[in-house]
Design a protein around this motif. Sequence first.
Motif, mmCIF file in Angstrom:
data_model
loop_
_atom_site.group_PDB
_atom_site.id
_atom_site.type_symbol
_atom_site.label_atom_id
_atom_site.label_comp_id
_atom_site.label_asym_id
_atom_site.label_seq_id
_atom_site.Cartn_x
_atom_site.Cartn_y
_atom_site.Cartn_z
ATOM 1 N N ALA A 138 1.046 -1.262 0.006
ATOM 2 C CA ALA A 138 0.022 -0.197 0.004
ATOM 3 C C ALA A 138 0.916 1.224 0.062
ATOM 4 N N VAL A 139 2.073 1.357 0.679
ATOM 5 C CA VAL A 139 2.929 2.568 0.873
ATOM 6 C C VAL A 139 3.404 2.867 -0.693
ATOM 7 N N ALA A 140 3.801 1.641 -1.342
ATOM 8 C CA ALA A 140 4.525 1.631 -2.350
ATOM 9 C C ALA A 140 3.650 2.010 -3.674
ATOM 10 N N THR A 141 2.387 2.195 -3.302
ATOM 11 C CA THR A 141 1.516 2.542 -4.526
ATOM 12 C C THR A 141 1.613 3.619 -5.111
ATOM 13 N N VAL A 142 1.831 4.614 -4.397
ATOM 14 C CA VAL A 142 2.327 5.982 -4.720
ATOM 15 C C VAL A 142 3.108 6.170 -5.687
ATOM 16 N N LEU A 143 4.421 5.138 -5.698
ATOM 17 C CA LEU A 143 5.225 5.275 -6.854
ATOM 18 C C LEU A 143 4.766 4.440 -8.149
ATOM 19 N N TYR A 144 4.087 3.578 -7.935
ATOM 20 C CA TYR A 144 3.589 2.659 -9.093
ATOM 21 C C TYR A 144 2.634 3.556 -9.797
ATOM 22 N N ASP A 145 1.769 4.222 -9.167
ATOM 23 C CA ASP A 145 0.883 5.094 -9.798
ATOM 24 C C ASP A 145 1.563 6.407 -10.574
ATOM 25 N N HIS A 171 -0.292 15.575 1.777
ATOM 26 C CA HIS A 171 -1.545 15.795 0.944
ATOM 27 C C HIS A 171 -2.311 14.556 0.253
ATOM 28 N N ASP A 172 -1.931 13.462 0.897
ATOM 29 C CA ASP A 172 -2.498 12.108 0.244
ATOM 30 C C ASP A 172 -2.776 11.348 1.707
ATOM 31 N N GLU A 173 -4.170 11.639 2.212
ATOM 32 C CA GLU A 173 -4.471 11.104 3.350
ATOM 33 C C GLU A 173 -4.204 9.450 3.202
ATOM 34 N N ARG A 174 -4.733 8.886 2.211
ATOM 35 C CA ARG A 174 -4.738 7.479 2.407
ATOM 36 C C ARG A 174 -2.908 6.968 2.602
ATOM 37 N N HIS A 175 -2.245 7.622 1.658
ATOM 38 C CA HIS A 175 -0.940 7.116 1.944
ATOM 39 C C HIS A 175 -0.294 7.471 3.376
ATOM 40 N N ALA A 176 -0.669 8.765 3.789
ATOM 41 C CA ALA A 176 0.047 9.165 5.092
ATOM 42 C C ALA A 176 -0.283 8.125 6.133
ATOM 43 N N ARG A 177 -1.595 7.702 5.983
ATOM 44 C CA ARG A 177 -2.202 6.486 7.134
ATOM 45 C C ARG A 177 -1.565 5.278 6.805
ATOM 46 N N ALA A 178 -1.230 5.041 5.584
ATOM 47 C CA ALA A 178 -0.576 3.782 5.352
ATOM 48 C C ALA A 178 0.837 3.750 5.911
ATOM 49 N N VAL A 179 1.489 4.824 5.732
ATOM 50 C CA VAL A 179 2.949 4.980 6.340
ATOM 51 C C VAL A 179 2.864 4.895 7.955
ATOM 52 N N ALA A 180 1.973 5.723 8.516
ATOM 53 C CA ALA A 180 1.775 5.503 9.937
ATOM 54 C C ALA A 180 1.404 4.481 10.520
ATOM 55 N N ASP A 181 0.467 3.613 9.754
ATOM 56 C CA ASP A 181 -0.011 2.332 10.378
ATOM 57 C C ASP A 181 1.070 1.331 10.306
ATOM 58 N N LEU A 182 1.743 1.131 9.207
ATOM 59 C CA LEU A 182 3.034 0.280 9.010
ATOM 60 C C LEU A 182 4.228 0.667 9.841
ATOM 61 N N HIS A 191 12.678 4.138 0.811
ATOM 62 C CA HIS A 191 12.640 4.274 -0.749
ATOM 63 C C HIS A 191 11.683 5.250 -1.119
ATOM 64 N N VAL A 192 10.552 4.932 -0.618
ATOM 65 C CA VAL A 192 9.291 5.539 -1.126
ATOM 66 C C VAL A 192 9.458 7.013 -0.686
ATOM 67 N N GLY A 193 9.905 7.283 0.664
ATOM 68 C CA GLY A 193 9.837 8.658 1.199
ATOM 69 C C GLY A 193 10.821 9.309 0.404
ATOM 70 N N ARG A 194 12.184 9.062 0.087
ATOM 71 C CA ARG A 194 13.204 9.448 -0.705
ATOM 72 C C ARG A 194 12.788 9.780 -2.074
ATOM 73 N N ALA A 195 12.110 8.903 -2.635
ATOM 74 C CA ALA A 195 11.532 9.173 -4.089
ATOM 75 C C ALA A 195 10.535 10.131 -4.232
ATOM 76 N N THR A 217 10.487 -1.603 6.190
ATOM 77 C CA THR A 217 11.416 -0.597 6.585
ATOM 78 C C THR A 217 12.098 -0.088 5.173
ATOM 79 N N GLU A 218 12.583 -0.691 4.618
ATOM 80 C CA GLU A 218 13.345 -0.255 3.459
ATOM 81 C C GLU A 218 12.340 0.194 2.279
ATOM 82 N N VAL A 219 11.259 -0.294 2.119
ATOM 83 C CA VAL A 219 10.042 0.014 1.328
ATOM 84 C C VAL A 219 9.862 1.598 1.823
ATOM 85 N N MET A 220 9.680 1.623 2.933
ATOM 86 C CA MET A 220 9.031 3.183 3.524
ATOM 87 C C MET A 220 10.060 4.229 3.252
#
Length: 335
Positions: A208-215, A295-306, A283-287, A278-281
């Motif tokens: 779910a966290v990685a979805t932002v990059l795939y999209d 600005h993306d509530e779903r992504h922010a919640r996914a990161v906080a939850d994970l 990489h996604v954050g750095r990218a 840990t590494e996916v979060m």
Amino acid sequence: MNDRLGQEDLLLDPLSPEYRAGESFRAFVAEEAARVALPGRATARRFAALAELGRRDLSLARLAEGHLDAAAILHEMEHALPAPDERWGVWAARPPGPGVTARPDGEGWRLTGLKPYCSGARSCTHALVTADAEDGYRLFAVALGHPGFQPVAGTWPAVGMRGSDTLDVTFDDVPARAVGGPDGYLRRAGFPHGGIGVAACWLGGAQAVATVLYDRAATGRIDEHAAAHLGAVDVLLHTARTMVLGAGDAIDADPPDERGEAALRGLRVRSLVEKVCTEVMEHVGRASGAGPLCHDERHARAVADLTVYVRQHHAESDLAELGRLAARDAAEGAR
């Protein structure tokens, strides 16, 4: 939502994450849970289902995984399953400090004390609860409608995994039924199988966290810097998924763990998936920078939850145990 806590239900705003996750949990148990295989029977499909739940919503996955784990435990230890209208949790946290004690009462038992980290405290109808008894550490089945059971409001102020409603709860002379004997919960073959189920939920959270990059890549809005991070993420996720599903096939080949491989397998899978998350979060954050987090509530919640959920892994403590088991396995293989 809640049909057993009376006025305690007033604490849940229908717009709150706890209420929404609780309603999703109710729907999952009613409509989907019975179709999820028990460990030892198409376990790879079971883990794939848990990963999909984690990708959908980690709080829902935490509640669903608890119910499915309870069903697996009851089936393994008693050849029984939850009734269709029951929603179960497994409350087995044992941090330092006073906990729950059990005393025999005729043919049953009574539980008294405080149990922390009880996910679904206001949405479960039943729970498997660990407690200390005179003859050892035991597991008990508890119906949560008893007036001596009480969630403790305000004991989960965290933002991450808020929807899981993981409160402390108190038991005051609550009737319980023993499930298995002393230390049976930890010694059973299915204990490490259940741990991989949790890791499957973590994996779904990382997806779910990685979805932002795939999209972003799918729409062509990605530069070489972000594409390199996405390539690293894809390798990590593919590797973790392959290992989780492979572990499911290995469980099916030896459900009672006659080969004694389950503990080492479970620690290897959990440790790998924790590292991947840990590494996916990272990489996604750095990218992607701060934008999606802000600005993306779903992504922010996914990161906080994970971030919160994956800390169920005990880091270097689990790695040390893995090292000891791996060394013993290597020594035995060399004989």
